[in-house]
Design an enzyme around this catalytic site. Sequence first.
Site, PDB file in Angstrom:
ATOM      1  CG  HIS A   1     -77.739 -45.386  16.110  1.00  0.00           C
ATOM      2  ND1 HIS A   1     -78.010 -46.692  15.935  1.00  0.00           N
ATOM      3  CD2 HIS A   1     -78.580 -44.611  15.457  1.00  0.00           C
ATOM      4  CE1 HIS A   1     -79.213 -46.916  15.399  1.00  0.00           C
ATOM      5  NE2 HIS A   1     -79.788 -45.579  15.256  1.00  0.00           N
TER       6      HIS A   1
ATOM      7  CD  GLU B   1     -75.114 -48.980  15.236  1.00  0.00           C
ATOM      8  OE1 GLU B   1     -75.101 -49.926  14.749  1.00  0.00           O
ATOM      9  OE2 GLU B   1     -75.814 -48.682  16.225  1.00  0.00           O
TER      10      GLU B   1
ATOM     11  CG  HIS C   1     -78.855 -54.199  21.344  1.00  0.00           C
ATOM     12  ND1 HIS C   1     -79.239 -52.687  20.933  1.00  0.00           N
ATOM     13  CD2 HIS C   1     -79.757 -54.730  22.513  1.00  0.00           C
ATOM     14  CE1 HIS C   1     -80.241 -52.617  21.980  1.00  0.00           C
ATOM     15  NE2 HIS C   1     -80.549 -53.397  22.452  1.00  0.00           N
TER      16      HIS C   1
END
Length: 238
Positions: free
Chosen positions: A43, A70, A190
Site C-alpha cells: 500500500h 492497494e 483490516h
Amino acid sequence: MTNLSVNINKVATIRNARGGNMPNVLKVAQDCELFGAQGITVHPRPDERHIRYSDVYGLKPLIRTEFNIEGYPCDKFIDLVLKVKPTQVTLVPDAPDAITSNSGWNVKDNFDYLSELVDTFTSQGIRTSIFVGTDLANIELAAKTGTDRIELYTEPYATYYPEDRDKAIAPFVEAAQLAKNLGLGVNAGHDLNLENLAFFNKNIPWLEEVSIGHALICDALYHGLQETIALYKACLNS
C-alpha cells in the site's frame, strides 16, 4: 480455500526507521511466498513513509504468486499501477495523511470516478477490487462499476468480536452473500488476526482472499515469519 496475501508495509516501516536496507523488503516478500503465502500486498502512500514506489517496481519481477497493490487512486498511484500491472489493484479511499485505512468508499458519491478507474485498469488486464463497508446499497452500486471484487473493511468486526462474535460477523455475512449473488468476488482485510480470522473465514466460506499485515508481522516477532504464515493459513483451512 481462501488465499492469504501478506501486506509487507510494516516490514518497510522497520527498514525506513533506521535507513539502509534491513530488513530487505524484496527478500521478505520472496520468503513469504516460500513459506506459503499466496499473495503479496503493498500500500504505497504519497509520502512513501513505508513502501516506496521503487519497492513496487522492484517487487514486480520477483513475485511468483498474486501481487496486490492497494491505495488511494491519485494520479501518481494510477500511473504506478498501469506501469507495474499487478494481479490486482484495490482502490481505497485513504486521505494522504491517514495512518491506516479507516473506512470504505461511499460508492454513490464516487460512482463515476470509480467506474472510470475500473474500466481503465480492466482494459489493461488488472483485476479490480473496491474497498467497502457492509452497507448493502453501497455494494450494489459497487457491482455496477464493473469491478471484479470488493474488499470488506473488517475493523468493525475485529472491534466487536471479543464482545459478541455472532453479532459482529452478521453484517459481514449478509454483505458477502449479496456480493456473491451479484457476481462479485469477496476479499477482506483490516485488523484480522489469529484470534478472529478462523471464525470470519468459517462464516464466509466463499471468501477469496484476506490481506493481513500489521497483526501478522507482530506475531512474527514471537513465532518467526515461517511459523506465523503457517498459523494464519491454518485459520483459513480450519
